[in-house]
Write an enzyme that holds these catalytic residues in place. Sequence first.
Site, PDB file in Angstrom:
ATOM      1  N   GLU A 158       0.973  -1.336  -0.163  1.00 34.06           N
ATOM      2  CA  GLU A 158       0.087  -0.022   0.023  1.00 34.06           C
ATOM      3  C   GLU A 158       0.844   1.298   0.047  1.00 34.06           C
ATOM      4  O   GLU A 158       1.916   1.119   0.605  1.00 34.06           O
ATOM      5  CB  GLU A 158      -0.987  -0.046   1.270  1.00 34.06           C
ATOM      6  N   HIS A 176      -8.298   1.026   1.599  1.00 35.77           N
ATOM      7  CA  HIS A 176      -7.919   0.951   2.942  1.00 35.77           C
ATOM      8  C   HIS A 176      -8.800   1.843   3.739  1.00 35.77           C
ATOM      9  O   HIS A 176      -8.264   3.055   4.401  1.00 35.77           O
ATOM     10  CB  HIS A 176      -6.474   1.152   3.167  1.00 35.77           C
TER      11      HIS A 176
HETATM   12  N1  NAI Z   1      -9.323  -2.327   6.298  1.00 42.15           N
HETATM   13  C1  NAI Z   1      -9.333  -1.750   7.548  1.00 42.15           C
HETATM   14  O1  NAI Z   1      -9.307  -0.557   7.596  1.00 42.15           O
HETATM   15  C2  NAI Z   1      -8.993  -2.140   8.880  1.00 42.15           C
HETATM   16  C3  NAI Z   1      -8.289  -3.511   9.020  1.00 42.15           C
HETATM   17  N2  NAI Z   1      -8.231  -4.043  10.194  1.00 42.15           N
HETATM   18  C4  NAI Z   1      -7.459  -5.512  10.303  1.00 42.15           C
HETATM   19  O2  NAI Z   1      -8.333  -6.648  10.745  1.00 42.15           O
HETATM   20  C5  NAI Z   1      -7.472  -7.351  11.584  1.00 42.15           C
HETATM   21  C6  NAI Z   1      -8.647  -8.132  12.680  1.00 42.15           C
HETATM   22  O3  NAI Z   1      -9.132  -7.072  13.788  1.00 42.15           O
HETATM   23  P1  NAI Z   1      -9.902  -7.621  14.811  1.00 42.15           P
HETATM   24  O4  NAI Z   1     -10.981  -8.522  14.287  1.00 42.15           O
HETATM   25  O5  NAI Z   1     -10.059  -6.342  15.801  1.00 42.15           O
HETATM   26  O6  NAI Z   1      -8.644  -8.564  15.545  1.00 42.15           O
HETATM   27  P2  NAI Z   1      -9.123  -9.737  16.369  1.00 42.15           P
HETATM   28  O7  NAI Z   1      -7.759  -9.939  17.104  1.00 42.15           O
HETATM   29  O8  NAI Z   1     -10.311  -9.473  17.334  1.00 42.15           O
HETATM   30  O9  NAI Z   1      -9.555 -11.011  15.585  1.00 42.15           O
HETATM   31  C7  NAI Z   1      -8.412 -11.924  14.848  1.00 42.15           C
HETATM   32  C8  NAI Z   1      -8.737 -13.068  14.965  1.00 42.15           C
HETATM   33  O10 NAI Z   1      -7.858 -13.948  14.007  1.00 42.15           O
HETATM   34  C9  NAI Z   1      -7.387 -15.070  14.837  1.00 42.15           C
HETATM   35  N3  NAI Z   1      -6.147 -15.565  14.052  1.00 42.15           N
HETATM   36  C10 NAI Z   1      -4.988 -15.199  14.357  1.00 42.15           C
HETATM   37  N4  NAI Z   1      -4.101 -15.811  13.518  1.00 42.15           N
HETATM   38  C11 NAI Z   1      -4.854 -16.763  13.109  1.00 42.15           C
HETATM   39  C12 NAI Z   1      -4.707 -17.767  12.006  1.00 42.15           C
HETATM   40  N5  NAI Z   1      -3.277 -17.940  11.446  1.00 42.15           N
HETATM   41  N6  NAI Z   1      -5.664 -18.624  11.690  1.00 42.15           N
HETATM   42  C13 NAI Z   1      -6.666 -18.213  12.061  1.00 42.15           C
HETATM   43  N7  NAI Z   1      -7.138 -17.470  12.785  1.00 42.15           N
HETATM   44  C14 NAI Z   1      -6.178 -16.641  13.257  1.00 42.15           C
HETATM   45  C15 NAI Z   1      -7.393 -14.810  16.182  1.00 42.15           C
HETATM   46  O11 NAI Z   1      -7.331 -15.747  16.914  1.00 42.15           O
HETATM   47  C16 NAI Z   1      -8.334 -13.582  16.588  1.00 42.15           C
HETATM   48  O12 NAI Z   1      -9.599 -14.379  16.958  1.00 42.15           O
HETATM   49  C17 NAI Z   1      -6.543  -6.394  12.183  1.00 42.15           C
HETATM   50  O13 NAI Z   1      -5.466  -6.998  12.832  1.00 42.15           O
HETATM   51  C18 NAI Z   1      -6.419  -5.309  11.073  1.00 42.15           C
HETATM   52  O14 NAI Z   1      -5.145  -5.930  10.562  1.00 42.15           O
HETATM   53  C19 NAI Z   1      -8.805  -3.626  11.340  1.00 42.15           C
HETATM   54  C20 NAI Z   1      -9.463  -2.509  11.178  1.00 42.15           C
HETATM   55  C21 NAI Z   1      -9.609  -1.550  10.148  1.00 42.15           C
HETATM   56  O1  HPV Z   2      -7.311  -0.174  12.744  1.00 44.75           O
HETATM   57  C1  HPV Z   2      -6.668  -0.807  11.777  1.00 44.75           C
HETATM   58  O2  HPV Z   2      -5.631  -1.468  11.929  1.00 44.75           O
HETATM   59  C2  HPV Z   2      -6.603   0.055  10.416  1.00 44.75           C
HETATM   60  O3  HPV Z   2      -6.443  -0.759   9.345  1.00 44.75           O
HETATM   61  C3  HPV Z   2      -7.513   1.100  10.235  1.00 44.75           C
HETATM   62  O4  HPV Z   2      -6.678   2.123  10.855  1.00 44.75           O
HETATM   63  P1  HPV Z   2      -6.287   3.305   9.868  1.00 44.75           P
HETATM   64  O5  HPV Z   2      -7.405   3.344   8.655  1.00 44.75           O
HETATM   65  O6  HPV Z   2      -4.905   3.235   9.374  1.00 44.75           O
HETATM   66  O7  HPV Z   2      -6.484   4.691  10.861  1.00 44.75           O
END
Ligand code: NAI
Ligand code: HPV
Length: 313
Positions: A260, A278
């Site tokens: 990105e 994103h």
């Molecule tokens: N596109 C965007 O703007 C955003 C993207 N994200 C991404 O979403 C991800 C997930 O966020 P949350 O749900 O809050 O995290 P979370 O920690 O609540 O959930 C992630 C889950 O993935 C599981 N996990 C980890 N490694 C694994 C594997 N190898 N195989 C299977 N399951 C596995 C964990 O056990 C956990 O339950 C963040 O780490 C971030 O990278 C988050 C917010 C915004």
């Molecule tokens: O919470 C995350 O991990 C995200 O990807 C979102 O955050 P941002 O859009 O980088 O402010």
Amino acid sequence: MITKYIPEKGLQELKKNCQIIMPEKGKPFSDKYILEIAADIDALIAVRFNVSSEFINRAKNLKIISVYGVGIDNMDIEKVSKNNILVSNLPEVVTEPTAELAFGLMLALSRRIVEADYFVKNENDKNWHPFLLISNELYDKKLGIIGFGRIGQAVARRALAFGMKVYFYDKAYSNNDKFNMDVNYSSFFDILENTDYITLHVPHVRSTHHLISKNEFKKMKNSTFLINNSRGPVVDQQELINALKNKEIAGAALDVFENEPEVPKELTEFKNVVLTPHLGTTTIETKTKMAFEASKKIIQFINGKMPENIVNK
Ligand SMILES: NC(=O)C1=CN([C@@H]2O[C@H](COP(=O)(O)OP(=O)(O)OC[C@H]3O[C@@H](n4cnc5c(N)ncnc54)[C@H](O)[C@@H]3O)[C@@H](O)[C@H]2O)C=CC1
Ligand SMILES: O=C(O)C(=O)COP(=O)(O)O
């Protein structure tokens, strides 16, 4: 320091407690400038900021990094911890908007909403016939959720409301775990082989790097759609392009990319691919809440309290 401009409405309390260095809207700091002033910073709100080793080496006074998001994959957490710097993140506020966008991407992909918009705005011959922009329903289809944490579960709730059958895989859960909703625990391979939509909600860590690559695409049905708004490197982007070219899957919707903000041109040329830059948390409500929550950790620290959501205690 706040590395990028964020809504000032969320920073009012922080302003009363410390001097803030933040770029003006539309005038981002250069990486060079951030490195130059690193030594003067006591606390950092890291907004989509790559916390490099060089930055940490220079930031001798830095005591806390409050990450403006949940993902902490943009730093070497061991190195940061060795330097006695606390790191906090925002696990709660990002969940609903990110799940909402994942669901929106799935809907746009299945019902060809982006293609249909282009058609109405650009095609001269708008004659309707029963197969015009014919698409696929979500209703009664199988959704596979990989990573059933906060965001994965929030997607599941939306999918159930749409009449989908929900299957999930998460390394932290087994068949014995019970959830307060009608979801089915599955193996990783069952999801790859048997679901109609697959959505990824794992963090980017060593074990999830290229979790979806050549072999995984081979296992999917050629009618399956892939949605990724977790992190770009969870999917092997070149193998995704190959799978799309070979029609091994039906399409993809992506909010995140391997390098990105770059997106390979090839990916932009498929009609059955929907792309967003994103934007998971990019709603005015959430960006403001994130500013407030990220500031709160720093205020707690200044007041001698252990901030909430520390990831490297
Ligand atoms: N596109 C965007 O703007 C955003 C993207 N994200 C991404 O979403 C991800 C997930 O966020 P949350 O749900 O809050 O995290 P979370 O920690 O609540 O959930 C992630 C889950 O993935 C599981 N996990 C980890 N490694 C694994 C594997 N190898 N195989 C299977 N399951 C596995 C964990 O056990 C956990 O339950 C963040 O780490 C971030 O990278 C988050 C917010 C915004
Ligand atoms: O919470 C995350 O991990 C995200 O990807 C979102 O955050 P941002 O859009 O980088 O402010």
